[in-house]
Design a protein around this motif. Structure first.
Motif, PDB file in Angstrom:
ATOM      1  N   GLY A 619     -16.002-103.505 -32.053  1.00  0.00           N
ATOM      2  CA  GLY A 619     -14.934-104.292 -32.661  1.00  0.00           C
ATOM      3  C   GLY A 619     -13.948-104.796 -31.623  1.00  0.00           C
ATOM      4  N   TYR A 620     -12.740-105.172 -32.093  1.00  0.00           N
ATOM      5  CA  TYR A 620     -11.686-105.647 -31.182  1.00  0.00           C
ATOM      6  C   TYR A 620     -11.027-104.441 -30.530  1.00  0.00           C
ATOM      7  CZ  TYR A 620     -12.225-110.353 -32.976  1.00  0.00           C
ATOM      8  OH  TYR A 620     -12.738-111.590 -33.281  1.00  0.00           O
ATOM      9  N   ARG A 621     -11.067-104.386 -29.206  1.00  0.00           N
ATOM     10  CA  ARG A 621     -10.620-103.173 -28.515  1.00  0.00           C
ATOM     11  C   ARG A 621      -9.743-103.485 -27.312  1.00  0.00           C
ATOM     12  NH1 ARG A 621     -11.124 -99.453 -32.236  1.00  0.00           N
ATOM     13  NH2 ARG A 621     -12.928 -99.990 -33.511  1.00  0.00           N
ATOM     14  N   ASN A 622      -8.735-102.626 -27.096  1.00  0.00           N
ATOM     15  CA  ASN A 622      -7.952-102.761 -25.868  1.00  0.00           C
ATOM     16  C   ASN A 622      -8.558-101.856 -24.803  1.00  0.00           C
ATOM     17  OD1 ASN A 622      -6.408-100.103 -25.648  1.00  0.00           O
ATOM     18  ND2 ASN A 622      -5.799-100.747 -27.709  1.00  0.00           N
ATOM     19  N   ILE A 623      -8.557-102.345 -23.573  1.00  0.00           N
ATOM     20  CA  ILE A 623      -9.141-101.593 -22.454  1.00  0.00           C
ATOM     21  C   ILE A 623      -7.998-101.228 -21.513  1.00  0.00           C
ATOM     22  CG2 ILE A 623     -10.811-101.671 -20.549  1.00  0.00           C
ATOM     23  CD1 ILE A 623     -12.228-103.961 -22.128  1.00  0.00           C
ATOM     24  N   PRO A 624      -7.635 -99.941 -21.454  1.00  0.00           N
ATOM     25  CA  PRO A 624      -6.544 -99.563 -20.547  1.00  0.00           C
ATOM     26  C   PRO A 624      -6.972 -99.804 -19.101  1.00  0.00           C
ATOM     27  CG  PRO A 624      -7.592 -97.608 -21.497  1.00  0.00           C
ATOM     28  CD  PRO A 624      -8.242 -98.794 -22.128  1.00  0.00           C
ATOM     29  N   LEU A 625      -6.039 -99.882 -18.189  1.00  0.00           N
ATOM     30  CA  LEU A 625      -6.395-100.056 -16.777  1.00  0.00           C
ATOM     31  C   LEU A 625      -5.762 -98.949 -15.950  1.00  0.00           C
ATOM     32  CD1 LEU A 625      -6.067-103.938 -16.423  1.00  0.00           C
ATOM     33  CD2 LEU A 625      -8.179-102.595 -16.478  1.00  0.00           C
ATOM     34  N   LEU A 626      -6.522 -98.478 -14.957  1.00  0.00           N
ATOM     35  CA  LEU A 626      -6.056 -97.396 -14.092  1.00  0.00           C
ATOM     36  C   LEU A 626      -5.921 -97.901 -12.661  1.00  0.00           C
ATOM     37  CD1 LEU A 626      -8.566 -94.620 -15.295  1.00  0.00           C
ATOM     38  CD2 LEU A 626      -6.386 -95.227 -16.318  1.00  0.00           C
ATOM     39  N   THR A 627      -5.044 -97.249 -11.903  1.00  0.00           N
ATOM     40  CA  THR A 627      -4.907 -97.571 -10.479  1.00  0.00           C
ATOM     41  C   THR A 627      -6.088 -96.968  -9.728  1.00  0.00           C
ATOM     42  OG1 THR A 627      -3.756 -95.515  -9.994  1.00  0.00           O
ATOM     43  CG2 THR A 627      -2.382 -97.389 -10.655  1.00  0.00           C
ATOM     44  N   ARG A 628      -6.165 -97.241  -8.426  1.00  0.00           N
ATOM     45  CA  ARG A 628      -7.199 -96.647  -7.577  1.00  0.00           C
ATOM     46  C   ARG A 628      -7.177 -95.119  -7.652  1.00  0.00           C
ATOM     47  NH1 ARG A 628     -11.465 -98.917  -6.665  1.00  0.00           N
ATOM     48  NH2 ARG A 628     -11.794-100.448  -5.047  1.00  0.00           N
ATOM     49  N   ASP A 629      -5.972 -94.555  -7.845  1.00  0.00           N
ATOM     50  CA  ASP A 629      -5.845 -93.093  -7.902  1.00  0.00           C
ATOM     51  C   ASP A 629      -6.078 -92.541  -9.303  1.00  0.00           C
ATOM     52  OD1 ASP A 629      -5.272 -92.710  -5.189  1.00  0.00           O
ATOM     53  OD2 ASP A 629      -3.206 -93.371  -5.499  1.00  0.00           O
ATOM     54  N   GLY A 630      -6.493 -93.410 -10.223  1.00  0.00           N
ATOM     55  CA  GLY A 630      -6.813 -92.932 -11.569  1.00  0.00           C
ATOM     56  C   GLY A 630      -5.605 -92.767 -12.474  1.00  0.00           C
ATOM     57  N   ILE A 631      -4.469 -93.368 -12.094  1.00  0.00           N
ATOM     58  CA  ILE A 631      -3.263 -93.251 -12.932  1.00  0.00           C
ATOM     59  C   ILE A 631      -3.180 -94.466 -13.854  1.00  0.00           C
ATOM     60  CG2 ILE A 631      -0.727 -93.181 -12.881  1.00  0.00           C
ATOM     61  CD1 ILE A 631      -1.297 -91.856  -9.958  1.00  0.00           C
ATOM     62  N   LYS A 632      -2.883 -94.214 -15.134  1.00  0.00           N
ATOM     63  CA  LYS A 632      -2.845 -95.298 -16.115  1.00  0.00           C
ATOM     64  C   LYS A 632      -1.688 -96.250 -15.810  1.00  0.00           C
ATOM     65  CE  LYS A 632      -3.173 -95.975 -21.111  1.00  0.00           C
ATOM     66  NZ  LYS A 632      -2.055 -96.577 -21.752  1.00  0.00           N
ATOM     67  N   ILE A 633      -1.992 -97.559 -15.805  1.00  0.00           N
ATOM     68  CA  ILE A 633      -0.942 -98.570 -15.632  1.00  0.00           C
ATOM     69  C   ILE A 633      -0.425 -98.855 -17.041  1.00  0.00           C
ATOM     70  CG2 ILE A 633      -0.394-100.860 -14.713  1.00  0.00           C
ATOM     71  CD1 ILE A 633      -3.116-100.674 -13.150  1.00  0.00           C
ATOM     72  N   GLU A 634       0.731 -98.294 -17.368  1.00  0.00           N
ATOM     73  CA  GLU A 634       1.191 -98.257 -18.764  1.00  0.00           C
ATOM     74  C   GLU A 634       1.150 -99.602 -19.483  1.00  0.00           C
ATOM     75  OE1 GLU A 634       1.455 -95.952 -20.881  1.00  0.00           O
ATOM     76  OE2 GLU A 634       1.171 -94.360 -19.410  1.00  0.00           O
ATOM     77  N   SER A 635       1.568-100.673 -18.805  1.00  0.00           N
ATOM     78  CA  SER A 635       1.731-101.937 -19.534  1.00  0.00           C
ATOM     79  C   SER A 635       0.491-102.828 -19.506  1.00  0.00           C
ATOM     80  CB  SER A 635       2.910-102.699 -18.937  1.00  0.00           C
ATOM     81  OG  SER A 635       2.739-102.757 -17.526  1.00  0.00           O
ATOM     82  N   ALA A 636      -0.459-102.546 -18.610  1.00  0.00           N
ATOM     83  CA  ALA A 636      -1.581-103.476 -18.399  1.00  0.00           C
ATOM     84  C   ALA A 636      -2.794-103.123 -19.253  1.00  0.00           C
ATOM     85  CB  ALA A 636      -1.976-103.470 -16.927  1.00  0.00           C
ATOM     86  N   SER A 637      -3.503-104.153 -19.724  1.00  0.00           N
ATOM     87  CA  SER A 637      -4.737-103.908 -20.478  1.00  0.00           C
ATOM     88  C   SER A 637      -5.569-105.181 -20.552  1.00  0.00           C
ATOM     89  CB  SER A 637      -4.406-103.439 -21.900  1.00  0.00           C
ATOM     90  OG  SER A 637      -3.684-104.457 -22.570  1.00  0.00           O
ATOM     91  N   LEU A 638      -6.841-104.987 -20.921  1.00  0.00           N
ATOM     92  CA  LEU A 638      -7.707-106.115 -21.258  1.00  0.00           C
ATOM     93  C   LEU A 638      -7.931-106.047 -22.764  1.00  0.00           C
ATOM     94  CD1 LEU A 638     -10.454-105.773 -18.468  1.00  0.00           C
ATOM     95  CD2 LEU A 638      -8.565-107.423 -18.515  1.00  0.00           C
ATOM     96  N   PHE A 639      -8.341-107.172 -23.347  1.00  0.00           N
ATOM     97  CA  PHE A 639      -8.642-107.200 -24.776  1.00  0.00           C
ATOM     98  C   PHE A 639     -10.035-107.797 -24.922  1.00  0.00           C
ATOM     99  CE2 PHE A 639      -7.902-109.146 -29.139  1.00  0.00           C
ATOM    100  CZ  PHE A 639      -7.885-107.930 -29.808  1.00  0.00           C
ATOM    101  N   ALA A 640     -10.906-107.107 -25.670  1.00  0.00           N
ATOM    102  CA  ALA A 640     -12.297-107.557 -25.760  1.00  0.00           C
ATOM    103  C   ALA A 640     -12.860-107.252 -27.136  1.00  0.00           C
ATOM    104  CB  ALA A 640     -13.135-106.858 -24.691  1.00  0.00           C
ATOM    105  N   HIS A 641     -13.968-107.915 -27.453  1.00  0.00           N
ATOM    106  CA  HIS A 641     -14.704-107.583 -28.674  1.00  0.00           C
ATOM    107  C   HIS A 641     -16.037-106.991 -28.235  1.00  0.00           C
ATOM    108  CE1 HIS A 641     -17.322-108.202 -32.192  1.00  0.00           C
ATOM    109  NE2 HIS A 641     -16.206-107.995 -32.880  1.00  0.00           N
ATOM    110  N   VAL A 642     -16.352-105.797 -28.744  1.00  0.00           N
ATOM    111  CA  VAL A 642     -17.559-105.080 -28.317  1.00  0.00           C
ATOM    112  C   VAL A 642     -18.521-104.964 -29.490  1.00  0.00           C
ATOM    113  CG1 VAL A 642     -18.432-102.893 -27.377  1.00  0.00           C
ATOM    114  CG2 VAL A 642     -16.150-103.706 -26.725  1.00  0.00           C
ATOM    115  N   TRP A 643     -19.786-105.213 -29.206  1.00  0.00           N
ATOM    116  CA  TRP A 643     -20.784-105.085 -30.264  1.00  0.00           C
ATOM    117  C   TRP A 643     -22.094-104.621 -29.648  1.00  0.00           C
ATOM    118  CZ3 TRP A 643     -25.172-108.019 -32.239  1.00  0.00           C
ATOM    119  CH2 TRP A 643     -25.516-107.652 -33.559  1.00  0.00           C
ATOM    120  N   TYR A 644     -22.778-103.687 -30.301  1.00  0.00           N
ATOM    121  CA  TYR A 644     -24.112-103.318 -29.812  1.00  0.00           C
ATOM    122  C   TYR A 644     -25.001-102.878 -30.964  1.00  0.00           C
ATOM    123  CZ  TYR A 644     -22.044 -98.561 -29.709  1.00  0.00           C
ATOM    124  OH  TYR A 644     -21.397 -97.387 -30.017  1.00  0.00           O
ATOM    125  N   TYR A 645     -26.303-102.981 -30.731  1.00  0.00           N
ATOM    126  CA  TYR A 645     -27.259-102.494 -31.733  1.00  0.00           C
ATOM    127  C   TYR A 645     -28.487-101.979 -31.015  1.00  0.00           C
ATOM    128  CZ  TYR A 645     -29.497-107.034 -30.928  1.00  0.00           C
ATOM    129  OH  TYR A 645     -30.095-108.124 -30.349  1.00  0.00           O
TER     130      TYR A 645
END
Length: 645
Positions: A619-645
């Motif tokens: 479905g419609y999903r937000n993708i969080p983003l992490l820094t090189r050190d694996g720390i979540k970038i609080e405000s940043a994200s991608l938005f995508a639609h995911v589907w599989y079968y």
């Protein structure tokens, strides 16, 4: 925006007149709106430039709020389901959940739960409806994350034997930089444990005043007391996971200091330390489960004699022991090389002198002819330490055939990455047969001076349980490690696929045969939001592109790239669809990497997110983003639609 709701929320902050940038930040924080400072500063400046001065009015703030919160792609979705473009009745919300989010069991109850959780406007919430404000908060929530909610909990069966799991494992845990000059630090242990790591490495050497020390031997790395390391482990062992913690001892100590080590482990860890088999059974045909070993610390080290002898000694401890009883020749053990777990040949290159050609010659001959019994004194092992080894006895790897005939289920091998890679290439079937029976630990070669990492995927593909990485070194390798172990509640244990647990399996990564369960995966990359600006930008700009990569068995490896959106890091739109055919989804990982195109040949890393393909939400999903050190970038994200079968 409902005017009354919005004004009542902000009017207090405007009591004394217009507000400046800092006031604007405080207000957004109070409203729990994540923002990137560079983006907010840019929008704020654009707003105040319209009229002189450095302050904004309530109307201005409303415009800034809209620029950050009211994303056009969210509005399009909302309008598609809202009859009047203002309100989403519960019936329409259910329709959205079923049709778009593939939430087939969604009912009125589901809708009410979401409304009461995310709808900020009282009068709308009371009518059991959702406003655009609530819809935005829902789409940005964990509930709408690309990572399945269920997989954030422990959902796998934890009653299989230990060797049926991938176990999060760290190499040279005490280092926080490189392995030649870098500092050794207790933080290495704390941070690995907080990340859910379940196998730590402790490199032990003789120290002053009979106090063993931990450091990378024969190098200039700094030293820390063994005792301090165990205190830290005692404190943090089960903070992130209740499942067993394995301490892999890289033991270079004299018997005298090994006794100090044993005493430290017993006195500091107390009941947490596993010192005898569960239920006292010494004849074992299979390892106990993570469930049965909850809150226990296991010692992985060489061992003398059998479990039974060790237990008899424990009962007999009151009896006086002579020194001869407390030390045994390593000869008595099944291995005769050294007490250290990692092959010396991998590190030998570091410390040998003499001409390279002569060295190469020596190494060739030594591998083809059996080594002669050397006159070198065998290392001694202290019985006190040996007796603490129960289910994780280190045993030198000879060959798959040798293990099959002689190895006990509680004996495990450490294999260097170079040797292991050869096995993956030339004897994958035998390697997998081995890992269905015995815990196998892979470790980086000693010549990786900068503590760089190898790709763990190749070894997960053949069922290796402990694929040890340098946790202190950021990069794709650690991103795969962190992504894999997000699964199963981040507890550090992940059940291997059935075809890597079954002793009669014919699966190999290059020949998946009947084990293939093909998945057709489609990802529509819609947009990005508040992406980190480029380091080269004086304001909030970047030229972002997204790489989507699949890691798994060789035929599943794939990499696709989006187009570049010029000078927009605040709200780039792509609307591009990427399709992947995955043969073995159980082993596949997916990585989203956002980069800034600096030039045609050079990109700057902005953020990434990696997760197992089977943990993808549809479905419609937000993708969080992490820094090189694996720390979540609080405000940043991608938005995508995911589907599989």
């Amino acid at each position: 925006i409902s005017p009354t709701w919005f004004w009542s929320l902000i009017q207090n902050d405007f009591k004394t007149g217009n507000i400046d940038l800092e006031g604007c930040m405080r207000l957004l924080e109070k409203m729990q709106i994540p923002f990137d400072e560079a983006h907010l500063t840019h929008i704020f400046k654009k707003t105040v430039d319209k009229h002189s001065g450095q302050r904004i009015s309530m109307e201005d703030f409303k415009a800034i709020y809209r620029a950050i919160v009211h994303r056009s792609e969210f509005q399009e979705l909302f309008r598609a389901y809202s009859p009047d473009g203002k309100i989403l009745p519960d019936s329409q919300l259910i329709k959205f959940l079923v049709k778009e989010q593939f939430h087939t069991e969604a009912t009125e109850t589901t809708a009410f739960e979401l409304i009461s959780k995310y709808e900020p406007i009282d009068e709308v919430r009371k009518k059991k409806q959702m406003s655009f404000e609530g819809f935005v908060r829902y789409l940005n929530s964990e509930e709408c994350s690309i990572f399945k909610m269920q997989h954030k909990t422990i959902y796998q069966d934890m009653n299989h034997p230990l060797c049926d799991y991938y176990i999060s494992s760290s190499h040279n845990t005490y280092l926080i930089a490189d392995q030649l000059m870098g500092p050794s630090h207790l933080w290495g242990y704390t941070s690995a444990l907080l990340k859910g790591c379940r196998c730590l490495e402790i490199d032990c050497w003789d120290g002053y005043n009979n106090e063993p020390i931990v450091y990378h031997g024969h190098t200039l790395t700094s030293k820390i007391p063994f005792r301090s390391v165990i205190h830290v482990i005692d404190k943090y062992a089960f903070m992130s996971s209740a499942y067993p913690l394995v301490l892999s001892l890289e033991n270079h100590c004299s018997p005298k200091q090994q006794e100090v080590m044993a005493e430290c482990l017993k006195s500091i860890l107390g009941d947490k330390l596993l010192t005898s088999p569960i239920g006292g059974e010494t004849e074992m045909t299979r390892l106990p489960s993570p469930e049965a070993l909850k809150f226990k610390v296991l010692i992985k080290n060489k061992k003398v004699g059998t479990l039974e002898e060790g237990m008899l000694r424990t009962d007999d401890e009151a009896g006086a022991q002579t020194l001869a009883d407390t030390v045994a020749d390593a000869e008595d053990m099944s291995d005769s090389d050294s007490l250290s777990d990692e092959d010396t040949d991998e590190t030998a290159a570091l410390y040998q002198t003499g001409s390279p050609s002569k060295r190469r010659g020596e190494r060739k001959s030594s591998s083809s002819t059996p080594p002669k019994k050397s006159k070198v004194k065998q290392p001694k092992i202290a019985i006190a330490l040996s007796d603490l080894v129960v289910y994780t006895k280190s045993s030198t790897f000879v060959s798959f055939e040798h293990s099959m005939e002689n190895q006990k289920c509680y004996e495990n091998n450490s294999i260097g990455e170079a040797k292991a890679r050869k096995f993956v290439r030339h004897s994958a079937k035998e390697f997998i047969s081995h890992t269905t029976r015995f815990i196998t630990r892979i470790y980086p070669r000693g010549s990786r001076m900068t503590s760089s990492n190898y790709f763990p995927q190749d070894f997960w593909n053949v069922g290796c349980q402990m694929v040890a990485l340098n946790f202190q070194t950021p990069g794709i390798q650690m991103e795969l490690q962190d992504g894999k172990f997000l699964d199963n509640g981040g507890c550090g244990y992940i059940l291997k696929p059935e075809f890597l647990r079954d002793r009669n399996t014919t699966f190999t990564p290059k020949n998946v045969g009947a084990y293939s369960k093909p998945m057709s995966l489609s990802i529509r990359l819609i947009s990005g939001h508040q992406l980190p600006p480029s380091r080269l930008s004086k304001t909030n700009k970047a030229d972002p592109l997204v790489q989507i990569e699949i890691y798994g068995v060789p035929e599943d490896q794939a990499k696709k790239k989006s187009s570049v959106v010029k000078s927009n890091a605040l709200s780039p739109r792509w609307n591009e669809t990427f399709s992947f055919n995955i043969q073995v989804p159980e082993l596949a990982m997916i990585r989203f990497c956002v980069e800034d195109e600096v030039s045609l040949v050079n990109n700057e890393f902005l953020g990434q997110y990696t997760l197992p393909v089977l943990s993808l939400n549809t479905g419609y999903r937000n993708i969080p983003l992490l820094t090189r050190d694996g720390i979540k970038i609080e405000s940043a994200s991608l938005f995508a639609h995911v589907w599989y079968y």
